[in-house]
Motif scaffolding. Structure first.
Motif, PDB file in Angstrom:
ATOM      1  N   PRO A 158      -4.669  -4.715  -0.696  1.00  0.00           N
ATOM      2  CA  PRO A 158      -3.404  -4.035  -0.331  1.00  0.00           C
ATOM      3  C   PRO A 158      -2.257  -4.646  -1.211  1.00  0.00           C
ATOM      4  CG  PRO A 158      -4.635  -4.366   1.837  1.00  0.00           C
ATOM      5  CD  PRO A 158      -5.343  -5.246   0.569  1.00  0.00           C
ATOM      6  N   ARG A 159      -2.148  -5.920  -1.270  1.00  0.00           N
ATOM      7  CA  ARG A 159      -0.981  -6.474  -1.999  1.00  0.00           C
ATOM      8  C   ARG A 159      -1.112  -6.092  -3.546  1.00  0.00           C
ATOM      9  NH1 ARG A 159       4.034  -7.266  -2.287  1.00  0.00           N
ATOM     10  NH2 ARG A 159       4.556  -9.055  -3.480  1.00  0.00           N
TER      11      ARG A 159
ATOM     12  N   ALA B  20       0.156  -2.680  -3.795  1.00  0.00           N
ATOM     13  CA  ALA B  20       1.496  -2.560  -3.706  1.00  0.00           C
ATOM     14  C   ALA B  20       2.091  -2.875  -5.089  1.00  0.00           C
ATOM     15  CB  ALA B  20       1.960  -3.523  -2.626  1.00  0.00           C
TER      16      ALA B  20
ATOM     17  N   ALA C  41       1.869  -0.100  -7.279  1.00  0.00           N
ATOM     18  CA  ALA C  41       2.521   0.977  -7.176  1.00  0.00           C
ATOM     19  C   ALA C  41       4.131   0.444  -7.611  1.00  0.00           C
ATOM     20  CB  ALA C  41       2.810   1.156  -5.622  1.00  0.00           C
TER      21      ALA C  41
ATOM     22  N   THR D 283       7.901  -7.077  -1.076  1.00  0.00           N
ATOM     23  CA  THR D 283       8.123  -5.785  -1.513  1.00  0.00           C
ATOM     24  C   THR D 283       9.409  -5.493  -1.658  1.00  0.00           C
ATOM     25  OG1 THR D 283       5.930  -5.313  -1.605  1.00  0.00           O
ATOM     26  CG2 THR D 283       7.114  -3.441  -1.742  1.00  0.00           C
TER      27      THR D 283
ATOM     28  N   PRO E 234       9.998   4.164  -2.303  1.00  0.00           N
ATOM     29  CA  PRO E 234       8.686   3.928  -2.250  1.00  0.00           C
ATOM     30  C   PRO E 234       7.840   5.107  -1.859  1.00  0.00           C
ATOM     31  CG  PRO E 234      10.044   2.016  -1.249  1.00  0.00           C
ATOM     32  CD  PRO E 234      10.894   3.296  -1.580  1.00  0.00           C
TER      33      PRO E 234
ATOM     34  N   PRO F 155       1.482   5.669   0.917  1.00  0.00           N
ATOM     35  CA  PRO F 155       0.133   5.062   0.521  1.00  0.00           C
ATOM     36  C   PRO F 155      -0.652   6.132  -0.223  1.00  0.00           C
ATOM     37  CG  PRO F 155       0.883   4.111   2.530  1.00  0.00           C
ATOM     38  CD  PRO F 155       1.771   5.202   2.360  1.00  0.00           C
TER      39      PRO F 155
END
Length: 656
Positions: free
Chosen positions: A232-233, A236, A239, A282, A309, A312
């Motif tokens: 997940p990190r 992120a 992104a 983030t 942002p 997901p």
């Protein structure tokens, strides 16, 4: 008065290089424990071999942990093999010459294949050369010494990987933060230029921003490992980089076209976001809100603004673009050996210089002849972004300063066994805290460490003072030899390899643009391949000036083409869905194929390349996105006339 002194102090502190304190602590502990324990158990002679193995910690400091672990393990094995080969060849001049030349060439190619950050093959050559010039020993003693080298290398591997327990995504986060800061500097420079302020170099800020963003994408690529689903990190961070690409594209459009200036708030916000990312968090919002479902505005490039942002699902839809498909080590090695790679030329030059240095070191009456071969490698390795002449100058001045310090200390103090262990450990740790570009300072610190180790290994040697003087003589001879190899044997990267890299990048961009127009969305495979070939062109762009004796301006001629290719790929990646246009795609593909063929005929801007282009050559005009026409025109202009365009300049005409 006090205020002025305070300002000067702040400027002086800002001018100092940023020190990596955590790396210094790790290296000090690993080096000191390994050197000290082996010295206590088996004597300082064997302790020196363990300390030599600890030189592995010069590599991999900027690599993400998923890649750092395996490639550093391979490097540890390489250290042991290089030491063993050098030890087995000791005593036979021609065997030493052959072994050290092969080690130099192989290590240069392997380090480039693994994309391992650090001083190239320099320390691998050093380990092998030190073993080769020691008195010959039997197989049992060779195995024992190699075991101590392996122990030191293993300790350094554990030290390099220890940060994973605390900050498993630390290297990627530092790289993303650096990219944010560089884009912030570019945004500020563009805004100042639009406001008519004379200070500030937009071109330098532009290059720094694109270079930092490219380095971050490379770091994220290295962090993929073999897992199919990203953590997940890392997702992120991926992104964040996509959104930063939008900001960078917008700022570049403002720099090229003028018009609406970059908002003043962007620079401070990006720097604040960099601090947030470096701290492991983030950013919660972006300067301009354009919706919560997309990472960019679906309009033309000139209308794009940083977005809030994305959800997901949107990020997962883009993963892993623009990261290229994963490749095996065999594929990586073939790329390194291809006609578009500078690596074979660099490896050949290092191997030839080391071979001649080995022969001279054996034939001349020198006290420590290994430094001739090591000096030859030093002149050609280990100075990021520096020409051989600059590397030699920095190493020579650093060696002289290190020798002077060592001689002065030797006049008043003769260190014993444990003083040698303590001094070498502290200075080694401090040297590892310095940034990669501090070649002079690192050489100044490494010289006393090397002299202390050699003096400890030579029990009945001449002492630190004479040894330091001979070290200066031997290393200077080797560096002069390395320069001679660069001047006479292999002068630099051949132009045919440079042209091949340009052609390959332009050629791979053709299918990516064609598929984007044909289907209305980016095609993952062709897009990834194009980004990979562009990364190879980045490597060539960075390697050319680092291998030139005198600056030829080749890298400056490559930059507009590299920027234009990357801008096309950014358009491919960041543009929203459009109606399919197969005819436009076919015309764009043919156009880029023609440009790629012409790029093989000469460097950008050369008469050979211009004559290879057919005239007239019409630039495609896609009906659904005129921005693509502008970027295709910019690529053609970069190949024909590589001078960077001035802000606000109109795109070239369709045909000439």
């Amino acid at each position: 008065m006090i205020t002025a002194i305070t300002r000067k102090a702040h400027r002086w502190r800002a001018a100092l290089p940023a020190l990596d304190r955590w790396r210094a602590v790790r290296s000090t502990l690993a080096f000191g424990l390994c050197f000290g324990v082996v010295t206590a158990v088996a004597g300082i002679g064997n302790g020196v071999f363990a300390a030599i193995g600890c030189y592995v910690d010069a590599y991999g400091a900027r690599d993400p942990y998923p890649r750092r672990g395996p490639v550093l393990a391979l490097l540890c094995g390489g250290f042991v093999l290089a030491f063993t080969a050098g030890s087995l060849a000791a005593g036979d001049a021609w065997a030493m010459t052959a072994v050290l030349a092969v080690v130099a060439v192989t290590a240069t190619l392997v380090v480039r294949t693994l994309h391992l950050s650090g001083p190239g093959s320099y320390f691998v050559v050093l380990v092998s050369a030190l073993a080769a010039f020691l008195p010959p020993v039997d197989l049992a003693e060779t195995a024992t010494r190699a075991g101590y080298v392996a122990l030191g290398a293993s300790a350094s591997w554990l030290s390099a990987m220890s940060g994973r327990l605390v900050r498993p995504y630390g290297p990627e986060e530092r790289s993303v933060a650096a990219a944010f800061r560089s884009v912030a500097a570019f945004a500020d420079a563009t805004r100042r230029a639009a406001a008519g302020h004379p200070p500030g170099d937009t071109t330098t800020a532009q290059r720094s921003a694109y270079t930092a963003v490219h380095a971050t994408w490379s770091a994220l690529d290295d962090a993929l490992g073999r897992r199919t689903a990203p953590a997940p990190r890392r997702l992120a961070l991926h992104a964040l980089m996509l959104r930063l690409e939008v900001v960078l594209d917008t700022v570049q459009n403002a720099a090229e076209r003028g018009g609406e200036p970059v908002p003043a708030a962007w620079g401070p916000w990006l720097r604040g976001a960099a601090a947030t990312v470096r701290a492991g968090r983030t950013p919660a919002s972006w300067p301009v809100e354009t919706g919560v479902g997309a990472a960019w505005s679906p309009g033309g490039a000139g209308d794009r603004t940083p977005a809030s942002p994305a959800l997901p699902e949107s990020v997962h839809a883009l993963w892993p673009a623009p990261l290229p498909p994963r490749k095996s080590l065999g594929t990586e090695l073939r790329l390194v050996l291809s006609s578009a790679s500078p690596a074979p030329t660099v490896a050949l030059r290092v191997g030839l210089a080391v071979a001649v240095g080995t022969v001279l070191g054996w034939a001349l009456p020198l006290m420590h002849p290994a430094w001739v071969a090591v000096g030859a490698a030093a002149a050609l390795q280990g100075g990021p972004g520096q020409q051989p002449s600059q590397r030699v100058g920095s190493r020579f001045v650093g060696t002289v300063a290190g020798v002077v310090v060592t001689v002065l200390v030797a006049q008043v103090y003769r260190p014993g066994v444990w003083a040698t262990v303590a001094l070498a450990t502290v200075v080694h740790g401090v040297s590892r805290a310095l940034p990669p570009g501090s070649l002079l300072a690192r050489t100044l610190l490494n010289t006393p460490v090397a002299l202390l180790l050699v003096n400890a290994a030579l029990v009945s040697g001449p002492g630190l003072g004479p040894l330091a003087a001979y070290r200066l003589l031997d290393l200077t001879l080797g560096m002069c030899l390395g320069m001679a190899a660069a001047l006479l044997l292999v002068r630099g990267v051949p132009l045919r390899r440079v042209c091949a890299a340009v052609s390959a990048a332009v050629s791979a961009t053709g299918p990516a643009v064609r598929e984007r127009l044909r289907t209305g969305t980016a095609h993952a495979v062709s897009e990834g391949t194009a980004w990979q070939r562009t990364a190879d062109l980045w490597t060539m762009h960075a390697s050319v000036p680092a291998e030139e004796i005198r600056s030829t301006g080749t890298a400056d001629r490559l930059w507009p083409t590299l920027l234009a290719v990357r801008r096309l790929l950014s358009w491919n990646l960041l543009g929203g869905p459009t109606p399919p246009a197969p005819d436009d795609g076919a015309r764009a593909g043919v156009f880029l194929h023609v440009l790629a063929g012409a790029a093989r005929a000469g460097l950008p801007g050369s008469p050979g390349l211009r004559s290879a282009l057919p005239h007239p050559l019409r630039i495609p005009e896609p009906a659904h996105d005129p921005e693509l026409h502008r970027r295709l025109a910019a690529l053609r202009s970069a190949l024909e006339r590589p001078a960077p365009p001035s802000p606000g300049a109109a795109p070239p005409n369709d045909a000439h």
